[in-house]
Write a protein that holds these residues in place. Structure first.
Motif, PDB file in Angstrom:
ATOM      1  N   ILE A   7      -2.538  10.961   7.071  1.00 39.10           N
ATOM      2  CA  ILE A   7      -2.863  11.239   5.667  1.00 39.10           C
ATOM      3  C   ILE A   7      -3.351   9.973   4.981  1.00 39.10           C
ATOM      4  N   GLU A   8      -2.726   8.848   5.283  1.00 47.20           N
ATOM      5  CA  GLU A   8      -3.147   7.585   4.674  1.00 47.20           C
ATOM      6  C   GLU A   8      -4.604   7.285   5.035  1.00 47.20           C
ATOM      7  N   SER A   9      -5.010   7.636   6.226  1.00 42.66           N
ATOM      8  CA  SER A   9      -6.388   7.369   6.633  1.00 42.66           C
ATOM      9  C   SER A   9      -7.389   8.234   5.863  1.00 42.66           C
ATOM     10  N   LEU A  10      -6.925   9.314   5.230  1.00 40.74           N
ATOM     11  CA  LEU A  10      -7.801  10.172   4.433  1.00 40.74           C
ATOM     12  C   LEU A  10      -8.097   9.596   3.048  1.00 40.74           C
ATOM     13  N   THR A  11      -7.395   8.532   2.661  1.00 37.42           N
ATOM     14  CA  THR A  11      -7.620   7.979   1.318  1.00 37.42           C
ATOM     15  C   THR A  11      -9.059   7.501   1.149  1.00 37.42           C
ATOM     16  N   ARG A  12      -9.654   6.970   2.188  1.00 37.67           N
ATOM     17  CA  ARG A  12     -11.048   6.518   2.102  1.00 37.67           C
ATOM     18  C   ARG A  12     -11.998   7.701   1.957  1.00 37.67           C
TER      19      ARG A  12
END
Length: 60
Positions: A7-12
């Motif tokens: 999920i953190e990688s979806l912030t971009r």
């Protein structure tokens, strides 16, 4: 890798600095006031799309 990392990688991709999953908000009525829907995304290692929510502006 665990779901939080994915999920953190979806912030971009979503251009949201803080994201949480629908499961995080499940059962937390007040959380609906703090977060807005950002859509459902395919996440490696999970068979179904994961619905994510971003922190509303002014809430941080």
């Amino acid at each position: 890798m665990n779901l939080a990392f994915r999920i953190e990688s979806l912030t971009r991709q979503t251009r949201q600095p803080i994201l949480v999953s629908a499961a995080f908000l499940d059962g937390w009525a007040e959380g609906q006031e703090w977060f807005e829907p950002c859509g459902a995304y395919e996440v490696k290692g999970h068979p179904d799309k994961v619905e994510v929510f971003g922190l509303r502006q002014g809430q941080a």
